[in-house]
Every structure is written in structure tokens, then in C-alpha cells.
Write a protein that holds these residues in place. Structure first.
Motif, mmCIF file in Angstrom:
data_model
loop_
_atom_site.group_PDB
_atom_site.id
_atom_site.type_symbol
_atom_site.label_atom_id
_atom_site.label_comp_id
_atom_site.label_asym_id
_atom_site.label_seq_id
_atom_site.Cartn_x
_atom_site.Cartn_y
_atom_site.Cartn_z
ATOM 1 N N LYS A 51 90.341 9.015 82.002
ATOM 2 C CA LYS A 51 91.087 9.634 81.182
ATOM 3 C C LYS A 51 90.329 10.754 80.585
ATOM 4 O O LYS A 51 89.441 10.499 80.002
ATOM 5 C CB LYS A 51 92.076 8.777 80.213
ATOM 6 N N VAL A 52 91.077 11.866 80.816
ATOM 7 C CA VAL A 52 90.402 13.363 80.008
ATOM 8 C C VAL A 52 91.324 13.651 79.154
ATOM 9 O O VAL A 52 92.555 13.939 79.489
ATOM 10 C CB VAL A 52 89.920 14.260 81.148
ATOM 11 N N THR A 53 90.773 14.099 77.871
ATOM 12 C CA THR A 53 91.712 14.589 76.753
ATOM 13 C C THR A 53 91.383 15.957 76.483
ATOM 14 O O THR A 53 90.035 16.311 76.237
ATOM 15 C CB THR A 53 91.560 13.653 75.567
ATOM 16 N N PHE A 54 92.125 16.900 76.473
ATOM 17 C CA PHE A 54 92.070 18.277 76.217
ATOM 18 C C PHE A 54 92.503 18.555 74.754
ATOM 19 O O PHE A 54 93.733 18.375 74.508
ATOM 20 C CB PHE A 54 92.808 19.254 77.030
ATOM 21 N N ARG A 55 91.517 18.772 73.908
ATOM 22 C CA ARG A 55 91.999 18.878 72.354
ATOM 23 C C ARG A 55 92.260 20.456 72.269
ATOM 24 O O ARG A 55 91.231 21.241 72.507
ATOM 25 C CB ARG A 55 91.052 18.463 71.684
ATOM 26 N N VAL A 56 93.393 20.898 71.707
ATOM 27 C CA VAL A 56 93.598 22.149 71.447
ATOM 28 C C VAL A 56 93.927 22.497 70.282
ATOM 29 O O VAL A 56 94.977 22.201 69.600
ATOM 30 C CB VAL A 56 94.914 22.524 72.416
ATOM 31 N N PRO A 57 93.101 23.282 69.473
ATOM 32 C CA PRO A 57 93.299 23.662 67.913
ATOM 33 C C PRO A 57 94.150 25.189 67.868
ATOM 34 O O PRO A 57 93.846 25.886 69.057
ATOM 35 C CB PRO A 57 91.937 23.683 67.406
ATOM 36 N N ASN A 58 94.871 25.264 66.838
ATOM 37 C CA ASN A 58 95.603 26.516 66.681
ATOM 38 C C ASN A 58 94.664 27.613 65.844
ATOM 39 O O ASN A 58 94.413 27.104 64.965
ATOM 40 C CB ASN A 58 96.837 26.250 66.221
ATOM 41 N N GLU A 59 94.022 28.765 66.640
ATOM 42 C CA GLU A 59 93.490 29.347 66.027
ATOM 43 C C GLU A 59 93.846 30.560 65.155
ATOM 44 O O GLU A 59 93.067 31.385 64.331
ATOM 45 C CB GLU A 59 92.252 30.026 66.933
ATOM 46 N N ARG A 60 95.071 30.442 65.146
ATOM 47 C CA ARG A 60 95.762 31.985 64.801
ATOM 48 C C ARG A 60 96.274 31.522 63.395
ATOM 49 O O ARG A 60 97.247 30.541 63.264
ATOM 50 C CB ARG A 60 96.772 32.565 65.529
ATOM 51 N N PRO A 61 96.343 32.495 62.277
ATOM 52 C CA PRO A 61 96.972 31.744 60.992
ATOM 53 C C PRO A 61 98.595 32.437 60.865
ATOM 54 O O PRO A 61 99.117 31.907 60.073
ATOM 55 C CB PRO A 61 96.286 32.932 59.859
ATOM 56 N N ASP A 62 98.951 33.152 61.879
ATOM 57 C CA ASP A 62 100.224 33.644 61.804
ATOM 58 C C ASP A 62 100.945 33.584 63.219
ATOM 59 O O ASP A 62 101.957 34.217 63.270
ATOM 60 C CB ASP A 62 100.355 35.090 61.449
#
Length: 251
Positions: A51-62
Motif C-alpha cells: 500500500k502506498v500513501t500519498f500525503r498532500v499538504p495544502n501550501e496556499r493560505p488563500d
């Protein structure tokens, strides 16, 4: 008067050290986890499944993330790709014909999944300051490479599209927008295809441990910065006290 001014100046410098150290620690921790990454609950074994997990953070403040697209390598086609439902997101796996068919478990595979896309339902997005995770079960993993480069596209509801597609370069600094990379390890005598596949519960536990380790590192860096700053304040305060005592007339 001059000694007091010196003490106040030293104290101010100590405060500056505190602020700079804290900012550096927080910035360093953020930069280390700011891009899309790929991880597995345990070692991904060549020839096995994982199983591979893609972690996606949100980089934009707006703006919020509303779409994530991952491209699987054409040079290492994966015969089996399964998606895991993610609440609030639709997932689509698109197959392509292979230029050269491959053998998998005794059968010929003529097509394989090339892209997997997660699209947010209306009203759903990855908010600023948050992240989400998207899971795939893949295999058999290739046995003629030690890594899979998995470029990703991150789309914001502002219309901006960020390509995380720069491959790693040995001996070079990390690129500005690195592609997620899945490291593979060689199969040993104790490995088999069955043990390479994990249950959902075990996989989640392993990933949570990795996430906790990342968070602990960030907290340690922040704590170290605060400790250095506090030391600077202590030195400044000590200088003020010494300067006042030096200026006091003796009895």
C-alpha cells in the motif's frame, strides 16, 4: 548609564536570538514536509505488493486543494492497481495500452493503470494549513529498480496547478518541486508476495507511526530553537544584573 544601556542592548540581542531561532526551526520543519510525498507502512519489496500513501499538504493560505493526479511509471508497468475510497473525493484510474506486454502471475498483461486522479466533491477541499492522504494498493513491484518516481499534480480551487515532477538527483540538493518517490528494497529469503501485502489496519498503524515521527521531529526542532533563544535571553539578563552591580557604589 552606559553600562545599563549595554545591558539592555545585550538583552535585546538575546530576544532577537530567540525570535530568529524559533522562526528558523518552524521554517525548517515546514519546508521538510511541504510537498507531496509517497510512503509505505513497511519496506516495499521488489516483486511484491504494497500500500502506498500519498500525503498532500495544502501550501496556499488563500486557496484549497480540489484535485490530485498521480502518474505511474510507464517503464515499470504495474499489473494491479487498486484504489481506496476517500470520503468526499471521487477517484478515477485510467489505463493505457502497453507498448510491450508484460507477464504477471503467469498471464500476459497488455494494459496498465497510468494515472490515478482524486477529485473533490462540491464543498470539499484540503483547507489551508491542512493535509489529506490518498491510498493505492499496487504490485507486483518491479525487480529491476530500487525506486519508483511518481509525479503528482496538485490543483487548487484558484485554478493554480502545481507539478511535483522533478526526479531526485544523486548528490544534488532537493529540487524545488520534487516528485514523490517510492523506495524499493531487494527481496530476501524471508520475503514472499503474501507478506509484502499488509492489511488495512496494519498499514494504517505503520503510517501513523511514520507521521508521528515526522511531527516529533518538527516539535524537536521548534523546541531546540526556543531553547537556544531562551539561553540568549538568560545571557542578556545576566549581563544587565552584572552591569548594575558593577555600577553600584561600595559601602
Amino acid at each position: 548609564m552606559s553600562t545599563n544601556r549595554f545591558g539592555v542592548r545585550t538583552l535585546a540581542q538575546g530576544g532577537a536570538v530567540l525570535a530568529a531561532a524559533a522562526i528558523l526551526a518552524l521554517t525548517t520543519a515546514g519546508a521538510a514536509s511541504a510537498h507531496v510525498t509517497a510512503s509505505t507502512p513497511k519496506d516495499a519489496v521488489q516483486g511484491g505488493y504494497t500500500k502506498v500513501t500519498f500525503r498532500v499538504p495544502n501550501e496556499r493560505p488563500d486557496a484549497g486543494t480540489v484535485k490530485v493526479e498521480v502518474t505511474l511509471p510507464a517503464e515499470y508497468p504495474l499489473a494491479s492497481v487498486s484504489t481506496k475510497p476517500t470520503p468526499g473525493w471521487k477517484v478515477e484510474a485510467v489505463k493505457e495500452k502497453l507498448a510491450t506486454p508484460v507477464k504477471s502471475h503467469g498471464r500476459e498483461v497488455t494494459e496498465a493503470v497510468r494515472t490515478v486522479t482524486w477529485t473533490a466533491d462540491p464543498g470539499t477541499r484540503i483547507e489551508p494549513g491542512q493535509f489529506n492522504e490518498f491510498d493505492l494498493s499496487i504490485g507486483p513491484l518491479p525487480d529491476n529498480t530500487d525506486q519508483l518516481v511518481l509525479p503528482a499534480k496538485q490543483t487548487y480551487d484558484s485554478g493554480e496547478v502545481v507539478d511535483w515532477n522533478a526526479p531526485p538527483a544523486e548528490g544534488a540538493d532537493e529540487p524545488e518541486r520534487p516528485a514523490p518517490v517510492l523506495k524499493l528494497v531487494a527481496k530476501t529469503d524471508g520475503d514472499d508476495h503474501g507478506t509484502a501485502t499488509t492489511t488495512t489496519a496494519a498499514a494504517d498503524d505503520g503510517h501513523d507511526t511514520a507521521a508521528a515521527a515526522t511531527d516529533d521531529t518538527a516539535r524537536w526542532l521548534g523546541g531546540a530553537g526556543l531553547a537556544v533563544g531562551a539561553l540568549g535571553l538568560g545571557l542578556g539578563a545576566g549581563a544587565v544584573l552584572r552591569s548594575r552591580r558593577a555600577g553600584k557604589p561600595t559601602a
